[in-house]
Design a protein around this motif. Structure first.
Motif, PDB file in Angstrom:
ATOM      1  N   ILE A 184       0.838  -1.202   0.000  1.00  0.00           N
ATOM      2  CA  ILE A 184       0.000   0.000   0.000  1.00  0.00           C
ATOM      3  C   ILE A 184       0.870   1.249   0.000  1.00  0.00           C
ATOM      4  CG2 ILE A 184      -1.704   1.307   1.309  1.00  0.00           C
ATOM      5  CD1 ILE A 184      -2.836  -1.303   2.322  1.00  0.00           C
ATOM      6  N   ALA A 185       1.902   1.257   0.840  1.00  0.00           N
ATOM      7  CA  ALA A 185       2.791   2.418   0.911  1.00  0.00           C
ATOM      8  C   ALA A 185       3.506   2.640  -0.415  1.00  0.00           C
ATOM      9  CB  ALA A 185       3.801   2.228   2.042  1.00  0.00           C
ATOM     10  N   ARG A 186       3.952   1.568  -1.031  1.00  0.00           N
ATOM     11  CA  ARG A 186       4.660   1.694  -2.302  1.00  0.00           C
ATOM     12  C   ARG A 186       3.763   2.285  -3.383  1.00  0.00           C
ATOM     13  NH1 ARG A 186       6.202  -3.269  -2.751  1.00  0.00           N
ATOM     14  NH2 ARG A 186       4.420  -3.940  -3.984  1.00  0.00           N
ATOM     15  N   ASP A 187       2.541   1.802  -3.484  1.00  0.00           N
ATOM     16  CA  ASP A 187       1.614   2.327  -4.499  1.00  0.00           C
ATOM     17  C   ASP A 187       1.220   3.771  -4.191  1.00  0.00           C
ATOM     18  OD1 ASP A 187       1.695  -0.091  -5.793  1.00  0.00           O
ATOM     19  OD2 ASP A 187      -0.150  -0.858  -4.889  1.00  0.00           O
ATOM     20  N   ALA A 188       1.046   4.080  -2.917  1.00  0.00           N
ATOM     21  CA  ALA A 188       0.674   5.450  -2.542  1.00  0.00           C
ATOM     22  C   ALA A 188       1.780   6.430  -2.914  1.00  0.00           C
ATOM     23  CB  ALA A 188       0.382   5.516  -1.044  1.00  0.00           C
ATOM     24  N   LEU A 189       3.028   6.077  -2.631  1.00  0.00           N
ATOM     25  CA  LEU A 189       4.137   6.976  -2.955  1.00  0.00           C
ATOM     26  C   LEU A 189       4.330   7.077  -4.462  1.00  0.00           C
ATOM     27  CD1 LEU A 189       6.666   5.898  -0.188  1.00  0.00           C
ATOM     28  CD2 LEU A 189       5.264   7.950  -0.268  1.00  0.00           C
ATOM     29  N   ARG A 190       4.100   6.002  -5.167  1.00  0.00           N
ATOM     30  CA  ARG A 190       4.200   6.065  -6.632  1.00  0.00           C
ATOM     31  C   ARG A 190       3.161   7.031  -7.199  1.00  0.00           C
ATOM     32  NH1 ARG A 190       3.381   1.015  -7.747  1.00  0.00           N
ATOM     33  NH2 ARG A 190       5.576   0.400  -7.784  1.00  0.00           N
ATOM     34  N   LEU A 191       1.945   6.962  -6.690  1.00  0.00           N
ATOM     35  CA  LEU A 191       0.902   7.880  -7.154  1.00  0.00           C
ATOM     36  C   LEU A 191       1.228   9.326  -6.795  1.00  0.00           C
ATOM     37  CD1 LEU A 191      -2.336   5.878  -6.240  1.00  0.00           C
ATOM     38  CD2 LEU A 191      -1.475   6.371  -8.537  1.00  0.00           C
ATOM     39  N   VAL A 246       6.793  10.716   4.897  1.00  0.00           N
ATOM     40  CA  VAL A 246       6.527  10.924   6.323  1.00  0.00           C
ATOM     41  C   VAL A 246       5.050  10.715   6.645  1.00  0.00           C
ATOM     42  CG1 VAL A 246       6.513  12.642   8.167  1.00  0.00           C
ATOM     43  CG2 VAL A 246       8.505  12.444   6.678  1.00  0.00           C
ATOM     44  N   THR A 247       4.174  11.351   5.892  1.00  0.00           N
ATOM     45  CA  THR A 247       2.740  11.253   6.195  1.00  0.00           C
ATOM     46  C   THR A 247       2.201   9.853   5.925  1.00  0.00           C
ATOM     47  OG1 THR A 247       2.296  12.177   3.987  1.00  0.00           O
ATOM     48  CG2 THR A 247       2.239  13.692   5.844  1.00  0.00           C
ATOM     49  N   THR A 248       2.727   9.168   4.922  1.00  0.00           N
ATOM     50  CA  THR A 248       2.282   7.800   4.649  1.00  0.00           C
ATOM     51  C   THR A 248       2.655   6.868   5.803  1.00  0.00           C
ATOM     52  OG1 THR A 248       2.459   8.099   2.250  1.00  0.00           O
ATOM     53  CG2 THR A 248       2.506   5.847   3.078  1.00  0.00           C
ATOM     54  N   ILE A 249       3.890   6.983   6.284  1.00  0.00           N
ATOM     55  CA  ILE A 249       4.322   6.136   7.400  1.00  0.00           C
ATOM     56  C   ILE A 249       3.513   6.441   8.659  1.00  0.00           C
ATOM     57  CG2 ILE A 249       6.253   5.662   8.958  1.00  0.00           C
ATOM     58  CD1 ILE A 249       8.124   6.040   6.596  1.00  0.00           C
ATOM     59  N   LEU A 250       3.296   7.717   8.941  1.00  0.00           N
ATOM     60  CA  LEU A 250       2.524   8.080  10.127  1.00  0.00           C
ATOM     61  C   LEU A 250       1.078   7.609  10.030  1.00  0.00           C
ATOM     62  CD1 LEU A 250       3.891  11.686  10.812  1.00  0.00           C
ATOM     63  CD2 LEU A 250       4.407   9.592  12.064  1.00  0.00           C
TER      64      LEU A 250
END
Length: 322
Positions: A184-191, A246-250
């Motif tokens: 999920i984090a990987r796809d979110a950062l890619r977007l 940062v915001t994705t991890i938090l």
């Protein structure tokens, strides 16, 4: 549009702004004609743009005149605070617990260090806090950072709320919460980073960006304006990446707790409390107006009925007395 004979730049007045506003009115007419339903949003956004830029211009003029580093720092913090509020209140359809401090930390942790390093060394400005240099750059970084944060956090919350079964399956097979949330984090950062990549791909060939255009209109050479735009674009890309990470991890750390449970109860899908409070106040005002209106109408009706009754009794009374 007035310009002096010796001036290299044009002087814009409110008449020029009003003429440009006619383009927004044209969009509103087209929206009404084709039933798009965005006419009022366009007008509201345009009015906000005029008011906000006018207020910012007044504030920045005072800050530029003082040339005080503490005023510049306060302005930078204010821009980040307003950007955080815009992200949490207006841009996000879903929110999680402690989202405001998380987003604020992500923005401050990216815009401040990137702006300081970029302006001092990449742009070779000494001191780095010169108001006419630092504040516009921080403003651009905040604007781009908001988009990246909104995209990444929206995707994370959507996946955890709508497709929690995938994460829970990983957790059931012994994966840690970070291992389960890694896709999920990987796809979110890619977007979140895709718009910056696309923008850098077409910049200069298809599109001439605003910073370069402003520098050219301000009298800088085209070569210097192009180099300045390169520096700004690289700063924006770095800032967007840092804040999104940062915001994705938090966000993942809050919604998936340390007991490896997906806590959808920590995701709020309602309107923000600001809008709920606004709607409550509007409902109370409308209800009060309706009650007052009903009271007035009922009072008029009673007076009219009383007058009709008196008029009906008058002939009978005159007959008896006559």
């Amino acid at each position: 549009m007035d310009s002096g004979p010796d001036s290299s730049t044009t002087h814009l007045n409110w008449g020029n702004v009003g003429l440009a506003f006619s383009f927004i009115l044209l969009d509103g007419v087209l929206s009404t004609t084709f039933g798009l339903g965005v006419g009022s949003s366009l007008i509201t956004a345009a009015v906000r743009c005029v008011v906000q830029l006018s207020v910012v211009a007044l504030i920045l003029q005072k800050v530029f005149e003082t040339n005080n580093p503490w005023a510049v720092a306060g302005m930078a913090c204010l821009l980040n605070l307003m950007g955080t509020a815009e992200t949490v209140v207006n841009k996000s359809k879903k929110r999680y617990d402690y989202m405001f401090p998380s987003v604020l930390l992500g923005m401050l942790g990216s815009t401040i260090p990137v702006s300081i390093i970029g302006i001092r060394f990449a742009m070779d400005v000494d001191p780095f806090w010169k108001p006419e240099q630092y504040i516009p750059v921080v403003g651009m970084l905040c604007g781009s950072t908001i988009s990246g944060i909104v995209v990444s956090v929206t995707y994370v919350l959507k996946e955890l709320y709508d497709n929690r079964d995938k994460v829970e399956m990983y957790l059931a097979f012994g994966a840690s919460r970070f291992e389960a949330c890694k896709p999920i984090a990987r796809d979110a950062l890619r977007l979140a980073l895709t718009p910056n990549i696309n923008q850098m791909s077409v910049i200069g060939i298809i599109a001439i960006p605003g910073m370069m255009t402003g520098a050219i209109l301000g009298g800088s050479s085209v070569e210097q304006a192009a180099r300045l735009q390169m520096v700004i674009m690289f700063m924006i890309s770095s800032c967007t990446a840092l804040s999104s990470i940062v915001t994705t991890i938090l966000a993942l750390g809050v919604v998936v707790d340390n007991e490896h449970r997906v806590r959808t109860d920590r995701i709020d899908t309602r309107e923000h409390a600001v809008y709920r409070a606004r709607n409550w106040v509007i409902d109370k005002i409308v209800g009060g107006i309706k009650d007052v209106g009903s009271g007035i109408v009922n009072g008029i009706r009673r007076l009219a009925s009383k007058r009709d009754g008196e008029e009906a009794e008058a002939p009978e009374r005159d007959r008896l007395l006559g």
